[in-house]
Each structure stands twice: as structure tokens, then as C-alpha cells.
Write a protein that holds these residues in place. Structure first.
Motif, PDB file in Angstrom:
ATOM      1  N   ILE A 385       0.839  -1.197   0.000  1.00  0.00           N
ATOM      2  CA  ILE A 385       0.000   0.000   0.000  1.00  0.00           C
ATOM      3  C   ILE A 385       0.874   1.248   0.000  1.00  0.00           C
ATOM      4  CG2 ILE A 385      -1.612   1.391   1.367  1.00  0.00           C
ATOM      5  CD1 ILE A 385      -2.944  -1.185   2.274  1.00  0.00           C
ATOM      6  N   GLU A 386       1.879   1.260   0.868  1.00  0.00           N
ATOM      7  CA  GLU A 386       2.750   2.432   0.937  1.00  0.00           C
ATOM      8  C   GLU A 386       3.490   2.639  -0.375  1.00  0.00           C
ATOM      9  OE1 GLU A 386       6.518   4.307   3.449  1.00  0.00           O
ATOM     10  OE2 GLU A 386       5.702   2.348   4.025  1.00  0.00           O
ATOM     11  N   ALA A 387       4.027   1.558  -0.943  1.00  0.00           N
ATOM     12  CA  ALA A 387       4.770   1.679  -2.193  1.00  0.00           C
ATOM     13  C   ALA A 387       3.871   2.181  -3.318  1.00  0.00           C
ATOM     14  CB  ALA A 387       5.379   0.327  -2.565  1.00  0.00           C
ATOM     15  N   GLU A 388       2.663   1.627  -3.443  1.00  0.00           N
ATOM     16  CA  GLU A 388       1.751   2.071  -4.496  1.00  0.00           C
ATOM     17  C   GLU A 388       1.358   3.525  -4.319  1.00  0.00           C
ATOM     18  OE1 GLU A 388      -2.804   1.340  -6.139  1.00  0.00           O
ATOM     19  OE2 GLU A 388      -1.827  -0.276  -4.995  1.00  0.00           O
ATOM     20  N   ALA A 389       1.013   3.901  -3.095  1.00  0.00           N
ATOM     21  CA  ALA A 389       0.589   5.276  -2.844  1.00  0.00           C
ATOM     22  C   ALA A 389       1.711   6.266  -3.153  1.00  0.00           C
ATOM     23  CB  ALA A 389       0.124   5.425  -1.397  1.00  0.00           C
ATOM     24  N   ARG A 390       2.928   5.927  -2.748  1.00  0.00           N
ATOM     25  CA  ARG A 390       4.063   6.831  -3.020  1.00  0.00           C
ATOM     26  C   ARG A 390       4.389   6.871  -4.515  1.00  0.00           C
ATOM     27  NH1 ARG A 390       5.589   8.709   1.702  1.00  0.00           N
ATOM     28  NH2 ARG A 390       5.547   7.401   3.586  1.00  0.00           N
ATOM     29  N   ALA A 391       4.251   5.742  -5.199  1.00  0.00           N
ATOM     30  CA  ALA A 391       4.477   5.738  -6.645  1.00  0.00           C
ATOM     31  C   ALA A 391       3.471   6.638  -7.354  1.00  0.00           C
ATOM     32  CB  ALA A 391       4.394   4.312  -7.180  1.00  0.00           C
ATOM     33  N   ARG A 392       2.227   6.615  -6.904  1.00  0.00           N
ATOM     34  CA  ARG A 392       1.208   7.469  -7.519  1.00  0.00           C
ATOM     35  C   ARG A 392       1.487   8.948  -7.215  1.00  0.00           C
ATOM     36  NH1 ARG A 392      -2.873   4.496  -9.765  1.00  0.00           N
ATOM     37  NH2 ARG A 392      -3.148   2.340  -9.034  1.00  0.00           N
ATOM     38  N   LEU A 393       1.996   9.242  -6.030  1.00  0.00           N
ATOM     39  CA  LEU A 393       2.410  10.609  -5.739  1.00  0.00           C
ATOM     40  C   LEU A 393       3.586  11.008  -6.626  1.00  0.00           C
ATOM     41  CD1 LEU A 393       2.178  10.543  -1.830  1.00  0.00           C
ATOM     42  CD2 LEU A 393       0.721  11.879  -3.379  1.00  0.00           C
ATOM     43  N   GLY A 394       4.453  10.032  -6.919  1.00  0.00           N
ATOM     44  CA  GLY A 394       5.565  10.301  -7.829  1.00  0.00           C
ATOM     45  C   GLY A 394       5.090  10.615  -9.229  1.00  0.00           C
ATOM     46  N   ILE A 395       4.088   9.886  -9.693  1.00  0.00           N
ATOM     47  CA  ILE A 395       3.521  10.157 -11.017  1.00  0.00           C
ATOM     48  C   ILE A 395       2.933  11.560 -11.061  1.00  0.00           C
ATOM     49  CG2 ILE A 395       1.650   9.505 -12.581  1.00  0.00           C
ATOM     50  CD1 ILE A 395       2.151   6.593 -11.755  1.00  0.00           C
ATOM     51  N   ALA A 396       2.431  12.011  -9.920  1.00  0.00           N
ATOM     52  CA  ALA A 396       1.856  13.351  -9.833  1.00  0.00           C
ATOM     53  C   ALA A 396       2.925  14.437  -9.796  1.00  0.00           C
ATOM     54  CB  ALA A 396       0.962  13.461  -8.610  1.00  0.00           C
ATOM     55  N   GLY A 397       4.215  14.037  -9.724  1.00  0.00           N
ATOM     56  CA  GLY A 397       5.278  15.036  -9.833  1.00  0.00           C
ATOM     57  C   GLY A 397       6.304  15.084  -8.731  1.00  0.00           C
ATOM     58  N   SER A 398       6.209  14.163  -7.747  1.00  0.00           N
ATOM     59  CA  SER A 398       7.156  14.201  -6.636  1.00  0.00           C
ATOM     60  C   SER A 398       8.270  13.181  -6.833  1.00  0.00           C
ATOM     61  CB  SER A 398       6.438  13.929  -5.315  1.00  0.00           C
ATOM     62  OG  SER A 398       7.372  13.803  -4.256  1.00  0.00           O
ATOM     63  N   ALA A 399       9.488  13.661  -7.151  1.00  0.00           N
ATOM     64  CA  ALA A 399      10.639  12.774  -7.313  1.00  0.00           C
ATOM     65  C   ALA A 399      11.007  12.125  -5.989  1.00  0.00           C
ATOM     66  CB  ALA A 399      11.820  13.560  -7.870  1.00  0.00           C
ATOM     67  N   THR A 400      10.791  12.850  -4.899  1.00  0.00           N
ATOM     68  CA  THR A 400      11.090  12.306  -3.571  1.00  0.00           C
ATOM     69  C   THR A 400      10.219  11.088  -3.273  1.00  0.00           C
ATOM     70  OG1 THR A 400      11.723  14.496  -2.753  1.00  0.00           O
ATOM     71  CG2 THR A 400      11.167  12.827  -1.108  1.00  0.00           C
ATOM     72  N   GLU A 401       8.959  11.180  -3.624  1.00  0.00           N
ATOM     73  CA  GLU A 401       8.051  10.063  -3.384  1.00  0.00           C
ATOM     74  C   GLU A 401       8.383   8.877  -4.295  1.00  0.00           C
ATOM     75  OE1 GLU A 401       6.187   9.649  -0.997  1.00  0.00           O
ATOM     76  OE2 GLU A 401       5.496  11.569  -0.248  1.00  0.00           O
ATOM     77  N   THR A 402       8.841   9.154  -5.497  1.00  0.00           N
ATOM     78  CA  THR A 402       9.254   8.062  -6.386  1.00  0.00           C
ATOM     79  C   THR A 402      10.396   7.284  -5.761  1.00  0.00           C
ATOM     80  OG1 THR A 402       8.546   9.170  -8.418  1.00  0.00           O
ATOM     81  CG2 THR A 402      10.279   7.501  -8.630  1.00  0.00           C
ATOM     82  N   LEU A 403      11.387   7.970  -5.255  1.00  0.00           N
ATOM     83  CA  LEU A 403      12.519   7.327  -4.598  1.00  0.00           C
ATOM     84  C   LEU A 403      12.052   6.549  -3.370  1.00  0.00           C
ATOM     85  CD1 LEU A 403      15.558   6.831  -4.360  1.00  0.00           C
ATOM     86  CD2 LEU A 403      15.725   8.987  -3.085  1.00  0.00           C
ATOM     87  N   ALA A 404      11.137   7.134  -2.610  1.00  0.00           N
ATOM     88  CA  ALA A 404      10.615   6.455  -1.427  1.00  0.00           C
ATOM     89  C   ALA A 404       9.874   5.187  -1.820  1.00  0.00           C
ATOM     90  CB  ALA A 404       9.682   7.391  -0.656  1.00  0.00           C
TER      91      ALA A 404
END
Length: 505
Positions: A385-404
């Protein structure tokens, strides 16, 4: 809710402890209900009522395939593409995407009443526990569990019978009746609330449960819910609502202090809630055998017809995406040759199933009976859940969340596959890798229909070992009326607040 499905459900039927089959209050009150003054005089009695809810998750109801929460897991996964049928007839007709659309189908009635019974008894606890005699910390624990149960049951119901939650919409579409209080017989039935209203109630209850668990006594075992489970439920709900930041936060908090299982534990049968990764599961005692209706009588190695002639198989296309060095690769047999299948090196007398290819060995009975603990929540799910949610935040433009997201996925995947290296995928490619890991990790645990529905994705069984003869349909487009189960006809007939016009299209 009215008459057969009304909220006042006999507490006397389910007030019993998990440790034995002996009844605490059976036959001591009128058969229609147990007086609140008798059940909730003390926290000890209230805990016995709560234990009745725990046990209701794995007892048999009217029919053999109505084995509590485990039966629901099978229904939900059979509607996806990752479990493959082996014969043209099976007790779980939902696999062909036909029976769930019938208002008179007994399966629909089972799921509808199963969760509303849990809600009814949770309501009785919530409304009376504050006046019980006993330590305040015990009251907080009991109330927290009841609130979490009520939220969880509404969450399942709205996903099954309501339209999907649309994060970009206003969600005025019909959900299910909200049952947040006990009612008297003369009260008219409740109407179907909007999907938004149902989710608002779910979140209100989960927030209250989390607050109640602060300062509460420690749960006696994993059949009980605690603050980690409540936060895990909150993470599930937030993921379904598209609240990515909240989903990631709750999943992280839910798994904090908890550990993933070892590879040895992973191939041990998924039948014991003492596994360090299990957060919530239903413990079943050996002397409380459930014979041919338990989860493990349908998805296990117990010597039942459902296991002998209908072994559950994994979609070969999904199996092929599991790395050779991944421990999970050992849990399905692509050849159908039990003699070479690690998962089927079983004690004498345990059924080895047929020679069907890609048959499962993930879920195995602990012994020669149909007994086995049913998993309801694991740490691995929280990582996903955490990985998917952070990946979706990354798609929205957050490089930090993509790395997380990459690092969260790494922790889980590395545990399952020692050869896994940190992924370089980003954006949609990263999200897809996480979603494949989710399908592999949670196979058979009751998620696939919900995952497809929340993402507005179609069922696609084409190109695999699925066949029309065995699976009924190979594709189901996303978003159609097929994604809503029919409201049971008895509810339509007896509840004027819903009536025929309130039936799903």
C-alpha cells in the motif's frame, strides 16, 4: 435494513469465546435478543460478546460455501483473473460473472447478512460498553475493536454492492445502508446511503477506533484487532479513495515495529497466525473442526472434493512474472507433478490434489483436518500500500516520493527474493511493477476484485490457461453494472426504504 436483514441480530447466537465451543449466554434470554443489561454488565461479559464476533468470521452459516470471512476471500479472488478454475462447475459461481447479478442468489444474501450481523453486534457493544463495570483500559480496547469491525464491515459491503469510489467525482452514487446504531423493530428500514456518506462513516469509525486504542489494554491474541490493524484498515480505505499521502502514512504507521516473515515461514502453509508477519487473523482450534466448509477445505490440502477435483491454480501469465530466485515461485507447480513440488512434500494422508498445472501450495492445512488459521491482514500488504501510494504521488510530480516508493518496494521484494536489486523504474513502469508484486504477494487472500474495481480496470483472462468453458468469460469491461452485486431480493422486498427502485441496475 428490515426484517430478515434488520440490525438487531441475536447476540445470544454468537456470544462465545474463541478458546472453546462452550457458550456463555446461550439460551439464557429470549431467542430474539439478549438484554443489554445481561451482556454488558462487565467488561468481561462485553469481551465475551466481542469474542462472538471474532468467531463469527469462521463458523458455517446456511450452506457449505458459507464459511465466514474465508468464503468471502474466495468469492473476491474468483472474480479476478489470477485464480484459474479447473472444472466447469464450482460452488463459487461468481467466477463466471453471472450469479452475483441475481438478487435471489444465496451467495449475495450470505455476504450481505454476514457483514450486517457483524455491524449489528458491534453497534450493541459500542452503545453499551461505556456503562460496563471494569477497567477503563479494557473498555477502550473493546470499543476500539467494535468500531474497527463496524468500519471494516461497511467497507467490504460498499465495495461489493455499491459503485466504485471515484476520487475525481462527488460520489453521490448509491452505496449501502449505513448502520451506525441499533434500531427497534418498528423503525422503517434504512435507505442506501451515497458512496461518499458510507466512506465518511467508515473513516469516522476508524479515527474513533484509533483514538480508543490509545491507552487500551494489549490484545490477547491476533484474532483481536488493535491500533496497528485499525491503521491498516485506514490505509486500505485511503488507497481505495485515492488519498495517496494518507494511505502511505497509515500503512507506514500500521507496520511500524512489525516484521516481514522469513522465507522458511513463507512456504510453511499460511495456516498459523503466530507467523510474525500476520497482523490480524482468525485462529481456529483443532477441536472446532469446520469439516467441508472452511477456507482450507476449498483452498488447501484437506481431503475434500473441492481440493481433490478443483485444485486452485495461478494464472500462468502471472506465475511467469515471478523471478526464479523468488521464494514465492515455490508455491505453485507449473507442471502438475506433485512429486517434484516442494509445497506438496506433505505428511502421509494429506491430499496432494490432481495433476493440474500451476496448482497452488501457498495455503496448506496444518494437519489432516480442515483446520487452519485465516489471514486477514499482513505486514506485506502495508509495504505494498505504501509503495503504491508513493508511486502514484511520484507520477503526480514528486521525485522524492518516487525514490521512497522504490525503497519501500525494495525492502519487501528483497525479503522474498534475495537476488532482487533496487528498481530503476519510475512513473507508470514503477507503479506497474508494484502492482504485479501485489498480485503475487496477496494471491488468494481476497483482494483481486476489489483491486480491479478501485482502479477501474477490466478483467482480462485472455492469452492464459483460462478457457471459456471453465471460466465462463475471459473479459469483463471496467465500469459496467456487472461490478455491483445485486442487493438480495429479501432486502428489496422487506425494506421499503430501498424497494425495487433501489436495486442495482
Amino acid at each position: 435494513m428490515k426484517t430478515k436483514y434488520k440490525f438487531i441480530i441475536p447476540l445470544a447466537i454468537i456470544v462465545m469465546t474463541l478458546g472453546s465451543c462452550k457458550d456463555n449466554y446461550l439460551d439464557t434470554q429470549p431467542t430474539d435478543r439478549v438484554a443489554n443489561t445481561a451482556v454488558f454488565t462487565t467488561t468481561t461479559n462485553a469481551m465475551a460478546a466481542l469474542n462472538g464476533i471474532h468467531r463469527s468470521l469462521y463458523v458455517q452459516y446456511s450452506r457449505q460455501e458459507e464459511g465466514g470471512e474465508g468464503a468471502v476471500h474466495l468469492n473476491i479472488d474468483y472474480m479476478g483473473e489470477d485464480i484459474v478454475n479447473t472444472v466447469s462447475t464450482t460452488a463459487y459461481g461468481v467466477h463466471k460473472w453471472v450469479t452475483h447479478r441475481s438478487a435471489t442468489n444465496l451467495n449475495n444474501a450470505f455476504i450481505y447478512t454476514f457483514y450486517y450481523k457483524i455491524i449489528a453486534n458491534a453497534n450493541a457493544i459500542i452503545e453499551n460498553i461505556d456503562n460496563a463495570t471494569g477497567p477503563e483500559a479494557e473498555k477502550k480496547a473493546i470499543k476500539g475493536e467494535a468500531l474497527a469491525y463496524r468500519a471494516w464491515a461497511h467497507f467490504v459491503l460498499v465495495q461489493v454492492f455499491g459503485k466504485r469510489y471515484d476520487a475525481a467525482g462527488n460520489n453521490i452514487q448509491l452505496g449501502v445502508p449505513i448502520a451506525n446504531t441499533t434500531i427497534i423493530d418498528a423503525t422503517p428500514g434504512k435507505p442506501r446511503a451515497s458512496v461518499e456518506a458510507v466512506y465518511a462513516q467508515i473513516n469516522t469509525d476508524l479515527d474513533a477506533a484509533i483514538a480508543s486504542f490509545n491507552g487500551a489494554t494489549t490484545r490477547p491474541n491476533k484474532s483481536h484487532l488493535n491500533i496497528n490493524v485499525a491503521k491498516g484498515l485506514k490505509a486500505r480505505v485511503a488507497l481505495t479513495q485515492g488519498k495517496w499521502a494518507l494511505a502511505a502514512q497509515m500503512a507506514l504507521e500500521a507496520r511500524t515495529g512489525l516484521a516481514l516473515m522469513t522465507n522458511a515461514e513463507y512456504i510453511s502453509g499460511f495456516n498459523d497466525y503466530s507467523n510474525q508477519e500476520w497482523m490480524w487473523g482468525s485462529r481456529q482450534q483443532e477441536d472446532q473442526t469446520t469439516y467441508f466448509y472452511s477456507y482450507f477445505a476449498y483452498m488447501g490440502t484437506f481431503n475434500s472434493t473441492a481440493n481433490r477435483t478443483v485444485p486452485k491454480r495461478m494464472n500462468n501469465l502471472l506465475y511467469n512474472q515471478i523471478a526464479a530466485t523468488d521464494v514465492r515461485k515455490q508455491l505453485w507447480d507449473p507442471t502438475g507433478s506433485s512429486s517434484t513440488f516442494l509445497a506438496y512434500n506433505l505428511p502421509a494422508g494429506v491430499v496432494s490434489n490432481s495433476t493440474a498445472s500451476y496448482k497452488q501450495g501457498k495455503f496448506r492445512n496444518a494437519g489432516l483436518t480442515s483446520i487452519g488459521d485465516v489471514v486477514n491482514m499482513r505486514v506485506g500488504e502495508m509495504f505494498l500500500i505504501e509503495a503504491e501510494a508513493r508511486a502514484r504521488l511520484g507520477i503526480a510530480g514528486s521525485a522524492t516520493e518516487t525514490l521512497a516508493a522504490q525503497n519501500v518496494l525494495f525492502t519487501l521484494a528483497k525479503n522474498r527474493n534475495p537476488s532482487y536489486i533496487l528498481t530503476t523504474n519510475v512513473g507508470v513502469a514503477l507503479l506497474n511493477e508494484i502492482l504485479i508484486q501485489r498480485r503475487i504477494e496477496l494471491w488468494g487472500e481476497g483482494f483481486r476484485f476489489f483491486d480491479l474495481k478501485r482502479q477501474d480496470l477490466p478483467v482480462d483472462r485472455t492469452g492464459s490457461i483460462h478457457t471459456v468453458a471453465l471460466s465462463g468469460v475471459l473479459t469483463v469491461p471496467a465500469g459496467g453494472p456487472e461490478w455491483q452485486w445485486a442487493i438480495p431480493q429479501d432486502e428489496i422486498n422487506s425494506n421499503p426504504a430501498i424497494g425495487p427502485s433501489g436495486q442495482n441496475p
